[in-house]
Design an enzyme around this catalytic site. Structure first.
Site, PDB file in Angstrom:
ATOM      1  CG  HIS A  75      -6.509   1.193  -0.023  1.00  0.00           C
ATOM      2  ND1 HIS A  75      -5.649   2.102  -0.503  1.00  0.00           N
ATOM      3  CD2 HIS A  75      -5.723   0.426   0.902  1.00  0.00           C
ATOM      4  CE1 HIS A  75      -4.365   1.372  -0.105  1.00  0.00           C
ATOM      5  NE2 HIS A  75      -4.590   0.374   0.801  1.00  0.00           N
TER       6      HIS A  75
ATOM      7  CB  CYS B  54      -1.051  -0.042   1.308  1.00  0.00           C
ATOM      8  SG  CYS B  54      -1.607  -1.495   1.357  1.00  0.00           S
TER       9      CYS B  54
ATOM     10  CB  CYS C 277       0.121   1.365   7.716  1.00  0.00           C
ATOM     11  SG  CYS C 277      -1.636   1.226   7.450  1.00  0.00           S
TER      12      CYS C 277
END
Lengths: 287, 427
Positions: B382, B92, B413
């Site tokens: 996301h 990510c 994160c």
């Protein structure tokens, strides 16, 4: 391997142990035999298959548990020798201790010797150990003590089960959850040569009183060391006790804790995620 | 060799609306989405025919045949084909890491301009063949004689037809990211109410960003979608309270509402040195001041999987002589509402700050009105690789609108116990 297991299996047939070629009941104590294999080469395909099923990265050095599968044919041959007092099937692998004096490169040629210790009392029956030693030339590089239990006829004065002093998996923090497939016993069986019917299929396992196939103890030990691989030193000892069987398919928790301030001392184990009971208790340490 | 370090300007960015898995982008590939996004950026800044220093982008769910996906995207746009490109992957953190890589090259004078981007599709995901089948197929491929091929073929079994679908789980712990976040939430005592409140704020802020026109030049429609599909402007704590826990068991606090959904999308940001910006008559919105990555030991030490930014930010602050309260905006990626709250609690906790971060005093608290003021991943969705670009482009515009010298902190994160953080300042 199969012919050896056929011999091992025959010991289960009532009266079969009376036959001359079947192990079991041949003697009161284990035979004073030492079986040798010399100049053993490590097959790269088998090594990579073993590493994959046990969770080791493929390196030039073989996993600490790999010599076990090289010694296994000798162990089986010893236990199916006509003079051997128990049938190989029906023995329970209860503990395993390996001392690696230095790492072994996959290009090295190995000499392997296997012998058995005398039968001793155990709280639940009788126990004996198979001692396997691996040498490169004259150098002793690897030793294993693999302890088996023959249930029943329990000894009056008990005796001490090996690994009783190991930390309990239930007391350690879990760091991973492993999902184990129903075919794990067949996968490990095909690379290790240990095709004991209690591991390979639910139906054959049921014949021996298990509700489904169970994971090999030595797979469980190897998988733990695979999880710890990045932190293992060149020379160390790793000791485990096999507790409750792992039924397949299933989920287990891997637990570990490094002993603070020690040079290298890791307590580890595998446990049931719900009940918390140990499948394997273990410790890896320098010395 | 250039020994001075140049300021790195963010000129602006754009993204396509983020779609939910198997939504409007179900049949769009990563390459489709990234190419469309690059084209939108090219249109926005009149980059057609330009040779840029480089284009750096990446995604998490990517097939190995897409080894040069970003380069292929560049070749599919109106950029001059002499523009180099490469792929990046840091879970990510991919999008922000791509921006840091481009920024560093600009800072060192190796390039004058570049695009950082990211993409991900969870709908058009690569499916791997069953591991056993893969081994047999490779063996057939390796076989040199017909007899050897036949022997290898004999290894085929009916059950090998079952494919391997990518799983959102940590390879070494066997736990999904949500399960890891649930452990963190429990450890830090994060409540369901706190998480649902943060989620509502995310939706409310993103809805306002659309309504006020803030996102008009930051989001370009794609395949009929004009706004992020996951956005629920009417989200409320009451509605969220009805959802069942999905992680952490029966008494868990994490739901499908306060966790980000699997999504599809892409984003891109234009970065440059100031001379290049002036020469192209493009105003500078903000500068990328500094960046820091960190990692935790979630494997053996059982640290929280998503807690790495708690380590990165103190280093970033110290190096820049700043405190946690010296910011006008905090962009903390909302993988899960619980993970944002764990991060904030950790920075307020004297024991954690001392034992884990080596700080004499807690890092401090933030003004929650400055957190994800234009919405976060909980509302927008996301698509893993695309989140960094969404945040950098949005923050640059927020800083530009705020005032000269205003400052923003980005904290993302990532899987594998990774964290990517950065500081940006208004021009």
């Amino acid at each position: 391997m199969l012919p050896l297991f056929a011999r091992a299996g025959a010991a289960m047939v009532p009266g079969a142990s009376k036959l001359p070629f079947v192990g079991g009941g041949g003697g009161r104590d284990v035979p004073d035999l030492a079986l040798h294999l010399s100049d053993v080469a490590i097959d790269p395909d088998r090594l990579s298959a073993y590493n994959r099923v046990c969770g080791f990265d493929l390196r030039d050095e073989i996993p600490v548990t790999y010599p076990h599968i090289l010694a296994f044919p000798l162990q089986l041959a010893l236990m199916t020798d006509p003079s051997f007092p128990f049938g190989a099937i029906g023995l329970v692998h209860i503990a395993n201790r390996i001392a690696q004096h230095r790492s072994i490169r996959s290009s090295e040629r190995l000499d392997i010797v296997v012998r058995a210790t005398p039968v001793e009392p155990h709280p639940r029956g009788k126990q004996f150990s198979l001692i396997s030693e691996v040498r490169v030339g004259d150098e002793l590089v690897w030793e294993e003590v693999s302890t088996n239990l023959k249930r029943g006829g329990s000894s009056e004065n008990g005796g001490k089960p090996p690994g009783a002093e190991l930390p309990k998996a239930e007391d350690l923090p879990a760091t991973a959850t492993w999902s184990l497939g129903g075919d794990l016993g067949r996968r490990y069986g095909s690379v290790s040569g240990d095709l004991n019917p209690i591991h390979v299929h639910p139906l054959t396992a049921r014949l021996f009183g298990f509700k489904s196939a169970i994971a090999h103890g030595m797979w469980t030990k190897a998988r733990c060391l695979g999880a710890l691989q990045a932190r293992l030193p060149e020379a160390f000892t790793v000791e485990v006790a096999f507790k409750k069987p792992i039924f397949l398919p299933g989920k287990v928790e891997f637990c570990e804790a490094a002993v603070p301030a020690a040079a290298f001392d890791i307590q580890f184990g595998v446990r049931d995620p719900r009940k918390g009971s140990s499948h394997l208790d273990g410790r890896a340490f320098s010395g | 060799m250039n020994t001075s370090v140049r300021r790195v300007a963010v000129l602006g960015g754009i993204r396509i609306p983020f779609a939910r898995q198997n939504g409007p982008y179900a049949r769009a590939s990563n390459q489709d989405m990234m190419t469309a996004t690059l084209e939108a950026l090219i249109g926005k800044f009149s980059l057609q025919g330009e040779i840029l220093g480089e284009v750096s982008a990446g995604g998490v769910l990517k097939h190995s045949r897409d080894f040069n996906l970003t380069r292929e995207c560049v070749l599919g746009t109106r950029l001059d084909p002499h523009t180099p490109a490469y792929d990046v992957q840091q879970a990510c953190g991919t999008g922000l890491e791509a921006a840091i890589l481009v920024a560093n090259k600009i800072a060192l004078g190796q390039i004058d301009s570049g695009i950082a981007g990211g993409f991900d599709t969870t709908s058009d995901a690569p499916i791997a063949v069953n591991e056993d089948l893969r081994q047999v197929l490779l063996e057939i491929n390796r076989a040199k004689s017909p007899a050897a091929r036949l022997k290898a073929l004999a290894g085929l079994r009916p059950q090998q037809i079952v494919p391997q679908i990518p799983r959102n789980s940590e390879p070494r712990t066997g736990l999904s990211m949500g399960e890891h976040a649930a452990i963190m939430a429990k450890e830090w005592g994060v409540t369901r109410e706190e998480q649902d409140e943060l989620t509502v704020a995310s939706h409310r802020n993103l809805a306002a960003a659309y309504d006020t026109g803030f996102l008009d030049d930051l989001v370009t429609p794609f395949l009929g979608l004009e706004r992020d599909q996951n956005l629920r402007p009417d989200s409320s704590v009451e509605k969220l309270a009805k959802l069942r826990p999905v992680f952490g068991g029966e008494n868990g606090t994490m739901t499908a509402g306060n966790s980000t959904p699997l999504s599809d999308g892409a984003s891109a940001v234009l970065l440059a040195g100031e001379d290049w910006a002036t020469a192209h008559n493009l105003p500078v919105q903000a500068y990328i001041t500094d960046a820091q990555t960190a990692a935790v030991d979630h494997v053996h030490a059982r640290e929280g999987l998503l807690m790495a930014p708690t380590y990165a930010v103190p280093k970033l602050l110290e190096r820049n002589g700043l405190t946690l309260s010296d910011f006008d905006f905090y962009e903390i990626h909302e993988a899960f509402a619980s993970q944002v709250l764990c991060t904030l609690k950790a920075w307020e906790d004297p024991v954690y700050c001392k034992e884990k971060l080596g700080l004499e005093a807690p890092l401090g608290s933030i003004d929650r009105d400055k957190l994800n003021t234009h919405g976060g991943s909980l509302a927008a969705g996301h698509p893993f690789g695309a989140t960094g670009g969404r945040i950098v482009a949005g923050l640059a515009k927020m800083l530009k609108e705020k005032r000269s010298g205003s400052r923003g902190l980005i904290s993302i994160c990532a899987a594998g116990g990774l964290g990517v953080t950065a500081i940006m300042e208004a021009a």
